[in-house]
Design a protein around this motif. Structure first.
Motif, PDB file in Angstrom:
ATOM      1  N   ASP A 817       0.848  -1.187   0.000  1.00  0.00           N
ATOM      2  CA  ASP A 817       0.000   0.000   0.000  1.00  0.00           C
ATOM      3  C   ASP A 817       0.890   1.246   0.000  1.00  0.00           C
ATOM      4  O   ASP A 817       1.818   1.359   0.817  1.00  0.00           O
ATOM      5  CB  ASP A 817      -0.898  -0.004   1.244  1.00  0.00           C
ATOM      6  CG  ASP A 817      -1.807   1.198   1.291  1.00  0.00           C
ATOM      7  OD1 ASP A 817      -2.788   1.219   0.542  1.00  0.00           O
ATOM      8  OD2 ASP A 817      -1.503   2.111   2.088  1.00  0.00           O
ATOM      9  N   LYS A 818       0.625   2.169  -0.918  1.00  0.00           N
ATOM     10  CA  LYS A 818       1.480   3.340  -1.095  1.00  0.00           C
ATOM     11  C   LYS A 818       1.553   4.177   0.173  1.00  0.00           C
ATOM     12  O   LYS A 818       2.648   4.565   0.615  1.00  0.00           O
ATOM     13  CB  LYS A 818       0.975   4.178  -2.271  1.00  0.00           C
ATOM     14  CG  LYS A 818       1.822   5.420  -2.545  1.00  0.00           C
ATOM     15  CD  LYS A 818       1.314   6.161  -3.772  1.00  0.00           C
ATOM     16  CE  LYS A 818       2.179   7.399  -4.053  1.00  0.00           C
ATOM     17  NZ  LYS A 818       1.723   8.112  -5.272  1.00  0.00           N
ATOM     18  N   GLN A 819       0.402   4.472   0.783  1.00  0.00           N
ATOM     19  CA  GLN A 819       0.402   5.320   1.977  1.00  0.00           C
ATOM     20  C   GLN A 819       1.132   4.647   3.143  1.00  0.00           C
ATOM     21  O   GLN A 819       1.863   5.297   3.889  1.00  0.00           O
ATOM     22  CB  GLN A 819      -1.043   5.645   2.383  1.00  0.00           C
ATOM     23  CG  GLN A 819      -1.795   6.523   1.392  1.00  0.00           C
ATOM     24  CD  GLN A 819      -1.106   7.871   1.198  1.00  0.00           C
ATOM     25  OE1 GLN A 819      -0.586   8.457   2.153  1.00  0.00           O
ATOM     26  NE2 GLN A 819      -1.084   8.354  -0.036  1.00  0.00           N
ATOM     27  N   GLU A 820       0.941   3.345   3.289  1.00  0.00           N
ATOM     28  CA  GLU A 820       1.642   2.626   4.347  1.00  0.00           C
ATOM     29  C   GLU A 820       3.146   2.653   4.117  1.00  0.00           C
ATOM     30  O   GLU A 820       3.939   2.824   5.049  1.00  0.00           O
ATOM     31  CB  GLU A 820       1.148   1.181   4.426  1.00  0.00           C
ATOM     32  CG  GLU A 820       1.817   0.377   5.540  1.00  0.00           C
ATOM     33  CD  GLU A 820       1.360  -1.068   5.572  1.00  0.00           C
ATOM     34  OE1 GLU A 820       1.788  -1.795   6.493  1.00  0.00           O
ATOM     35  OE2 GLU A 820       0.602  -1.453   4.669  1.00  0.00           O
ATOM     36  N   LEU A 821       3.554   2.505   2.860  1.00  0.00           N
ATOM     37  CA  LEU A 821       4.977   2.545   2.530  1.00  0.00           C
ATOM     38  C   LEU A 821       5.571   3.913   2.852  1.00  0.00           C
ATOM     39  O   LEU A 821       6.662   4.011   3.445  1.00  0.00           O
ATOM     40  CB  LEU A 821       5.167   2.195   1.043  1.00  0.00           C
ATOM     41  CG  LEU A 821       6.601   2.220   0.518  1.00  0.00           C
ATOM     42  CD1 LEU A 821       7.463   1.214   1.265  1.00  0.00           C
ATOM     43  CD2 LEU A 821       6.614   1.932  -0.985  1.00  0.00           C
ATOM     44  N   ILE A 822       4.877   4.976   2.495  1.00  0.00           N
ATOM     45  CA  ILE A 822       5.389   6.333   2.761  1.00  0.00           C
ATOM     46  C   ILE A 822       5.453   6.582   4.268  1.00  0.00           C
ATOM     47  O   ILE A 822       6.436   7.157   4.769  1.00  0.00           O
ATOM     48  CB  ILE A 822       4.514   7.380   2.048  1.00  0.00           C
ATOM     49  CG1 ILE A 822       4.661   7.243   0.518  1.00  0.00           C
ATOM     50  CG2 ILE A 822       4.883   8.790   2.491  1.00  0.00           C
ATOM     51  CD1 ILE A 822       3.764   8.162  -0.271  1.00  0.00           C
ATOM     52  N   ARG A 823       4.401   6.172   5.013  1.00  0.00           N
ATOM     53  CA  ARG A 823       4.439   6.375   6.468  1.00  0.00           C
ATOM     54  C   ARG A 823       5.613   5.636   7.090  1.00  0.00           C
ATOM     55  O   ARG A 823       6.260   6.137   8.013  1.00  0.00           O
ATOM     56  CB  ARG A 823       3.123   5.899   7.078  1.00  0.00           C
ATOM     57  CG  ARG A 823       1.957   6.860   6.898  1.00  0.00           C
ATOM     58  CD  ARG A 823       0.813   6.501   7.828  1.00  0.00           C
ATOM     59  NE  ARG A 823       0.263   5.193   7.533  1.00  0.00           N
ATOM     60  CZ  ARG A 823      -0.740   4.977   6.695  1.00  0.00           C
ATOM     61  NH1 ARG A 823      -1.290   6.003   6.050  1.00  0.00           N
ATOM     62  NH2 ARG A 823      -1.189   3.770   6.488  1.00  0.00           N
ATOM     63  N   THR A 824       5.907   4.432   6.586  1.00  0.00           N
ATOM     64  CA  THR A 824       7.024   3.662   7.122  1.00  0.00           C
ATOM     65  C   THR A 824       8.349   4.373   6.867  1.00  0.00           C
ATOM     66  O   THR A 824       9.222   4.441   7.745  1.00  0.00           O
ATOM     67  CB  THR A 824       7.043   2.262   6.496  1.00  0.00           C
ATOM     68  OG1 THR A 824       5.806   1.616   6.776  1.00  0.00           O
ATOM     69  CG2 THR A 824       8.166   1.423   7.064  1.00  0.00           C
TER      70      THR A 824
END
Length: 830
Positions: A817-824
């Motif tokens: 998931d793009k948003q999860e990747l960016i938050r990580t």
């Protein structure tokens, strides 16, 4: 002098003679008093002895009848109560009990025994399986631990881990029964031990027990019997049978030993005990008067020993007859029975005892000590061949210790393969009475059920392995498909038609991912490995994506969507918001799918309970065709569909409702289907959640977007060029400095040449996997090691915890998931 006396006598008037000394009135009176007093004392002693002899005869008669009743009841009940142990292997084999298998095993255990009213299983104390079903279906759903009338006996069974007797009790389904309740404990892998699963229960018809007691007592007019000891509490328990006056009238009592409890049996003569005060009052007064008037006490004194001897002989004969009846009753016992005296010598045993111990039979003689019987049995292989003198000595010691325990139940294994259940108790004179019940068939069935459990466990393990493999193989290409489509969907270079097509393709890919997730979730639920989260959440954040989804779906089909939020719906709750939202998505998706035209409605109601928790009801109504009656039993079965033809009007794998039902039950609620007032179907989701979460307990809002991305240097370690392409597409335009290597060895070389803020580490790679590569990088860099996040298609239960335990700092599943990747990535530098 002599002459003078003779002369004086001769001079007395005619007819007057000198009175002898015993003729003096004073002496005569004294003799009469002594004689009469002796007669009175003798008569009084005679009647006292007569009273004691008759009272003893009464006691012997009552004792004889009670001994027969006790022997019959113990044999009758012990045999039936232990049938329940045949059921304990079912939950051990598979906690999801097959109804047909349960019914077949229950019917085989009960056989043609009409005394067994029902066999039942109660997971967590709640009755779910009954046999026979039609006569006992009223008991289904009965919570044994919540019922004040059942809780005490149920708790005792759990505490002792043994079969415990309860009752008699009035059954919910009708009738009265004695209940044998056996606690079942199963392995709990999460706790590393055992956990209480529930109860296996046998119900024995109380009327048949009463009938057997009456038959064993014989002539109902001879004695009155009564039983007390409800729920196996013996003398402290409530009275079960007979008149209450029996226990108040100095009865003869003895204990009826049951598995996990004791009844106290009491008996008195039906016409009451004879009393010393009124015993033969008329004859006694007549004899006293006759002795005084006729002075016939001598005859009475001479006859007294004769009559006493005759009464003693009669009492002896009566006692001998009682002993003979007792021996006959013992012989009638269908199991092996023996009595040892206080010095541990054999007093008597029945023929079944000799048949059970065939190799020991030559030594089974009255007067033989228990030690000698055991030694003889060991010498002649009654208990199996020992390996050396030391082993034989240990066997002798163990068996003597078991025999010496008075109130004990234990199993005894014989060399011919039979298994005996030994039940014994200490008698009032210090002796020991014991019964041996052959439970070989039950042990064989228990072994069969254990083997079946092992096979079921092996099948489950194979299923989990297969699902893990399928999940990994599906998620790997889905990662590429969804990742590239997500990147294209947010691209500004596509035209409107192209973006619409990409959106449709992306939605289909996510639908396929959702199907994979439903299969995995269902597998986790069935194996007991799905864990719910209990986190604070904002109700508005929970319901917003649900409403957006419903409105979008209704708009695409031209339907009207209505949302009705009732009074009292909280602002904040505590529970698993992800799973609640998942169930709501499924219910609304089904309503939209099966409604060709009209309205779909979602209503929410809330009410605070007395314990402070919050009861929520989500009601989904539609104007579709509703649910056909013949389809309702299939609603919550996995892979079951209303239309199973090759060409169906509506798609789906038939997993949604099955999974939603199980999730609702895990969250303490349920899903129910009914006819909707709108004309279609109504599905109601009921939940009980904790309320009153504070603001600081709430997670960051999903609507809060990352305003500014920080510069980060990211190293992607993945042997697949397509997976590298996915990450490149997802992070395009973010400003991150991206670097790629094809395996663990290259990652080790690169981190020594250049500093990174974050490493996205694939797990399954040829040569060196991600776990080993992470271990070596941490060993080389120490404190300077960057954040390492596992990026993998492994998503089975326990995968996250396992990889975090090996040294990973985070865990992301594919598709990414793009948003999860960016938050990580953003969290890596904090």
């Amino acid at each position: 002098m002599t002459e003078d006396s003779s002369q004086a006598s001769a001079n007395l008037p005619a007819g007057v003679k000198r009175r002898r000394w015993w003729q003096q009135w004073t002496v005569a009176a004294l003799l009469a008093v002594l004689f009469g007093g002796g007669n009175l004392v003798a008569l009084n002693a005679y009647y006292d002895e007569d009273f004691r002899a008759n009272h003893l005869a009464q006691q012997q008669a009552v004792l004889q009848q009670l001994s027969i009743v006790r022997a019959q009841l113990e044999s009758y009940l012990n045999g039936d109560l232990y049938q329940v142990k045949g059921l304990i292997g079912l939950p051990m084999a598979n906690q999801e009990i097959d109804e047909q298998l349960f019914s077949r095993i229950a019917s085989e255990l009960a056989g043609d025994d009409l005394r067994i009213k029902s066999l039942q299983l109660a997971p967590d104390g709640i009755v779910t399986h009954v046999w026979p079903y039609e006569q006992n279906k009223g008991a289904i759903g009965h919570d044994l631990l919540a019922d004040p009338q059942r809780r005490l006996a149920a708790s005792r069974a759990i505490e002792t881990r043994q079969l415990w007797v309860a009752g008699p009790v009035n059954l919910i389904q009708g009738g009265t029964a004695i209940i044998g309740r056996y606690p079942i404990f199963v392995d709990d892998p999460l706790r590393g031990g055992e956990r209480f699963w529930g109860f296996a229960t046998v119900l024995i018809d109380w009327n048949s027990v009463v009938l057997r007691a009456q038959q064993a007592a014989g002539d109902a007019s001879a004695i009155e019997i009564a039983i007390r000891g409800k729920d196996g509490l013996g003398a402290q328990g409530e009275q079960l049978y007979g008149k209450s006056e029996v226990f108040a009238d100095s009865p003869i009592t003895m204990d009826v030993v049951l598995p996990g409890g004791v009844w106290q049996l009491a008996g008195v003569p039906a016409r009451g005990w004879i009393t010393a005060a009124g015993y033969k009052a008329g004859p006694r007064m007549f004899a006293f008067a006759l002795a005084i008037l006729l002075a016939g006490g001598l005859y009475a004194l001479l006859r007294l020993p004769v009559r006493l001897r005759r009464m003693v002989e009669e009492a002896t004969d009566s006692l001998r007859q009682s002993e003979n009846r007792l021996v006959d009753a013992i012989e009638a016992i269908p199991d092996a029975f023996a009595i040892f005296d206080a010095s541990d010598r054999l007093v008597l045993c029945n023929a079944n005892f000799r048949r059970v111990y065939q190799r020991t039979e030559p030594a089974i003689q009255p007067g033989t000590t228990a030690r000698r019987l055991i030694e003889y049995g060991i010498e002649h292989g009654q208990y199996g061949d020992g390996d050396g003198d030391q082993a034989l000595s240990e066997l002798l010691k163990t068996k003597l210790e078991l025999h010496g325990k008075a109130e004990s139940h234990y199993e005894e294994h014989l060399s011919d393969g039979r298994v005996l259940r030994v039940i014994q108790r200490r008698m009032r004179d210090g002796g020991l009475a014991g019964i041996r019940v052959d439970i070989s068939d039950l042990k064989n069935k228990e072994r069969e059920l254990t083997d079946a459990k092992r096979q079921a466990d092996a099948s489950n393990e194979a299923k989990n392995t297969f699902l893990a493999t399928v999940s990994h193989e599906l998620r790997t290409p889905l990662n590429v498909v969804i990742g590239v489509l997500t990147a294209l969907q947010s691209s500004d270079t596509l035209e409107a038609l192209e973006r619409e097509r990409v959106t449709v393709a992306n939605r289909s890919g996510k639908h396929l991912l959702a199907l994979v997730n439903e299969i995995l979730d269902l597998s986790r639920v069935e194996s007991g490995k799905l864990e719910l989260q209990r986190c604070a959440f904002d109700f508005a954040e929970l319901i917003k994506p649900v409403l957006d989804f419903a409105r979008t779906g209704c708009e695409q089909k031209g339907l009207t969507f209505v949302y009705d939020e009732g009074v009292g719906v909280p602002v904040h709750c505590r529970g698993d918001s992800v799973r609640v939202r998942q169930v709501l998505f499924n219910l609304l998706s089904n309503a939209i799918k099966f409604t060709p035209s009209g309205t779909v409605q979602l209503a929410v109601e809330a009410r605070t309970q007395a314990d402070g928790r919050l009861a929520l009801w989500f009601c989904v109504d539609d104007t579709g065709p509703g649910v056909a009656e013949n389809m309702k039993p299939l609603l919550y079965k996995a892979f079951a569909q209303g239309d199973a033809s090759l060409v169906r009007q509506h798609g789906g794998a038939g997993l949604g409702l099955a999974l939603s039902k199980r999730l609702a039950l895990m969250m303490g609620g349920d899903i129910e289907a009914a006819d909707s007032p709108l004309g279609g179907a109504r599905f109601t989701l009921s939940l009980v959640l904790e309320s009153g979460a504070s603001e600081r307990d709430l997670p960051a809002s999903g609507s809060q977007r990352i305003a500014t991305l920080s510069p980060r240097r990211v190293l992607t370690v993945d042997d697949s060029p397509t997976n590298q392409l996915v990450i490149d597409c997802l992070l395009d335009g973010t400003g991150y400095e991206l670097h790629y290597v094809d395996g663990g060895e290259q990652a080790i070389e690169r981190v020594q040449e250049q500093d990174f803020d974050l490493i996205l580490m694939d797990i399954s790679m040829p040569g060196m996997d991600g776990v080993e590569a992470t271990r070596r990088i941490r060993q080389l860099l120490g404190e300077a090691c960057p954040v390492v996040v596992a990026v993998t298609a492994h998503s089975m239960a326990g995968d996250r915890e396992r990889y975090l335990a090996t040294g990973m700092d985070g865990f992301i599943t594919k598709p990414i998931d793009k948003q999860e990747l960016i938050r990580t990535i953003e969290a890596a530098g904090r």
